[in-house]
Structures are given as structure tokens and as C-alpha cells.
Design a protein around this motif. Sequence first.
Motif, short mmCIF file in Angstrom:
data_model
loop_
_atom_site.label_atom_id
_atom_site.label_comp_id
_atom_site.label_asym_id
_atom_site.label_seq_id
_atom_site.Cartn_x
_atom_site.Cartn_y
_atom_site.Cartn_z
N TYR A 1 0.81 -1.21 0.00
CA TYR A 1 0.00 0.00 0.00
C TYR A 1 0.85 1.26 0.00
O TYR A 1 0.71 2.12 -0.88
CB TYR A 1 -0.94 0.01 1.21
CG TYR A 1 -1.90 1.18 1.21
CD1 TYR A 1 -3.08 1.12 0.46
CD2 TYR A 1 -1.63 2.33 1.92
CE1 TYR A 1 -3.95 2.19 0.44
CE2 TYR A 1 -2.49 3.41 1.91
CZ TYR A 1 -3.65 3.34 1.16
OH TYR A 1 -4.51 4.40 1.13
N TYR B 1 -0.49 -0.07 -4.38
CA TYR B 1 -1.69 -0.86 -4.59
C TYR B 1 -2.80 -0.33 -3.70
O TYR B 1 -2.54 0.20 -2.62
CB TYR B 1 -1.44 -2.33 -4.22
CG TYR B 1 -0.58 -3.09 -5.20
CD1 TYR B 1 -1.15 -3.77 -6.28
CD2 TYR B 1 0.79 -3.16 -5.04
CE1 TYR B 1 -0.37 -4.48 -7.16
CE2 TYR B 1 1.59 -3.87 -5.93
CZ TYR B 1 1.00 -4.52 -6.99
OH TYR B 1 1.77 -5.22 -7.87
N ASN B 2 -4.06 -0.50 -4.12
CA ASN B 2 -5.16 -0.14 -3.23
C ASN B 2 -5.54 -1.38 -2.41
O ASN B 2 -5.07 -2.49 -2.68
CB ASN B 2 -6.35 0.46 -4.00
CG ASN B 2 -7.00 -0.52 -4.96
OD1 ASN B 2 -7.20 -1.69 -4.63
ND2 ASN B 2 -7.34 -0.05 -6.15
N HIS B 3 -6.39 -1.18 -1.40
CA HIS B 3 -6.68 -2.28 -0.48
C HIS B 3 -7.44 -3.43 -1.16
O HIS B 3 -7.25 -4.59 -0.80
CB HIS B 3 -7.45 -1.76 0.74
CG HIS B 3 -6.59 -0.95 1.64
ND1 HIS B 3 -5.54 -1.47 2.36
CD2 HIS B 3 -6.60 0.38 1.93
CE1 HIS B 3 -4.95 -0.52 3.05
NE2 HIS B 3 -5.57 0.62 2.81
N LYS B 4 -8.24 -3.11 -2.16
CA LYS B 4 -8.94 -4.18 -2.89
C LYS B 4 -7.92 -5.07 -3.61
O LYS B 4 -7.99 -6.30 -3.56
CB LYS B 4 -9.93 -3.57 -3.87
CG LYS B 4 -10.75 -4.60 -4.62
CD LYS B 4 -11.80 -3.93 -5.49
CE LYS B 4 -12.76 -4.96 -6.00
NZ LYS B 4 -12.66 -5.28 -7.37
N GLU C 1 -10.73 -6.80 1.77
CA GLU C 1 -10.30 -5.41 1.68
C GLU C 1 -10.23 -4.79 3.08
O GLU C 1 -9.30 -4.06 3.41
CB GLU C 1 -11.28 -4.63 0.80
CG GLU C 1 -10.91 -3.20 0.54
CD GLU C 1 -11.86 -2.51 -0.42
OE1 GLU C 1 -11.81 -1.27 -0.47
OE2 GLU C 1 -12.66 -3.18 -1.11
N LYS D 1 -7.04 -3.05 5.07
CA LYS D 1 -7.07 -1.72 5.70
C LYS D 1 -6.66 -1.80 7.16
O LYS D 1 -5.88 -0.99 7.66
CB LYS D 1 -8.47 -1.11 5.59
CG LYS D 1 -8.83 -0.68 4.19
CD LYS D 1 -10.26 -0.14 4.14
CE LYS D 1 -10.63 0.26 2.72
NZ LYS D 1 -12.03 0.73 2.64
#
Length: 192
Positions: free
Chosen positions: A145, A150-153, A163, A167
Motif C-alpha cells: 500500500y 496498490y489499493n486495499h482491494k 479489503e 485496511k
Amino acid sequence: MTASRATVTGAPTEAELIDGCLRGRQLAQKLLYDKYAGKMMAVCLRYAQTTFEAEDVLQEGFLTVFRTLASFRRECPLEFWIRRIMVNAALRQHRRNASLVAVSDGEYPETLASEEFTLSNYNFQELLEMVQELAPRYRMVFNLYAIEGYNHKEIGELLGITEGTSKSQYSRARVILQTKLERLGTPIRHVS
């Protein structure tokens, strides 16, 4: 001296390195490795707990690079493509070792960070050591992250977690790092 001869005596271009590797030329492979190994070792160290583990990831990553180089479409810089391979090699290593690591949540503070903090005041080696000390699940999420973007999904899909878990683990990793930094006696600069 001809123009093609000048290219041979100078440092090869990225395209020349790729083409040489695809032809199986060992010198091109060595030059490609020498050009990127240092930067990629830094990537591997962020994901590994030890230098030995990072070296294993680096070796596995470069084996993958040379085995799959023909699939590189040259749509981005080679360094970005190699970096992605190193991250994937680190994730594979993490999955292999995940069952070997037990972590007690009791070791870490319960409060989750609500503010962002900056790490720009700290020495790279100190920060690297702190990140390496994180539990593997927190280290993976933090790196993916905060550093890889990258995003959490996406992280959830890569690590086989939800997800929300991504987080939560990122937040816990930040709290742990903040706590470690505060123990060093250095004030944390919060970003508003």
C-alpha cells in the motif's frame, strides 16, 4: 569507428540488453543483472525479514525475469517490469512461509493510527529494519500500500484477504511503526 561499433564499446541500451538476453548471451544477462540487482535488492529487503530471505527472493525474481523476458512487451521501462516480478516473488515467498509464522496481536498497541505520518526524517537503514521487524502480514500490506501504491482491494486479491483486513493490517502496521519511532525519541511529524 562505425556507429554500430561505438554502441558495442559503450554501455548497451535497454533494448540491446533485452535482445542480448533473448538470444541467450550470458554477458547481456550479467549486465542486466548488474544494472538492476541493487535496486531490486532494496525492494526485496522491504518484504523480507532477513537479508538471506531477500537474497532468495532476488534470485527467484531474476530467474523469473530471464525465463519470461520474451513476454515483456516493452510498453513500460524494463525496471518497472522487473520490480513487479520482484514484488510477486516476495509475495510467493510470503505465502510459502505464512504458515510458519504465528503472531500474537497482544504484542502490538491496540489504538489504530488516524493521522498520516511522514518518514522523511529517518535514516533508510533504520526504517528498513523497523519495517522488517513487522509481522509478515503487516509488512506485506504496508509495503504494497504505502510503497508500491496498490489499493486495499488489489492487496486483498494478492494476499487472499478481504479489503477490510488489508485496511486494518495497514493501519496496525502504521501504529507499530509510529510506536517504534516514538521509542527512538524522535518526534513524529504528522501530515495534516
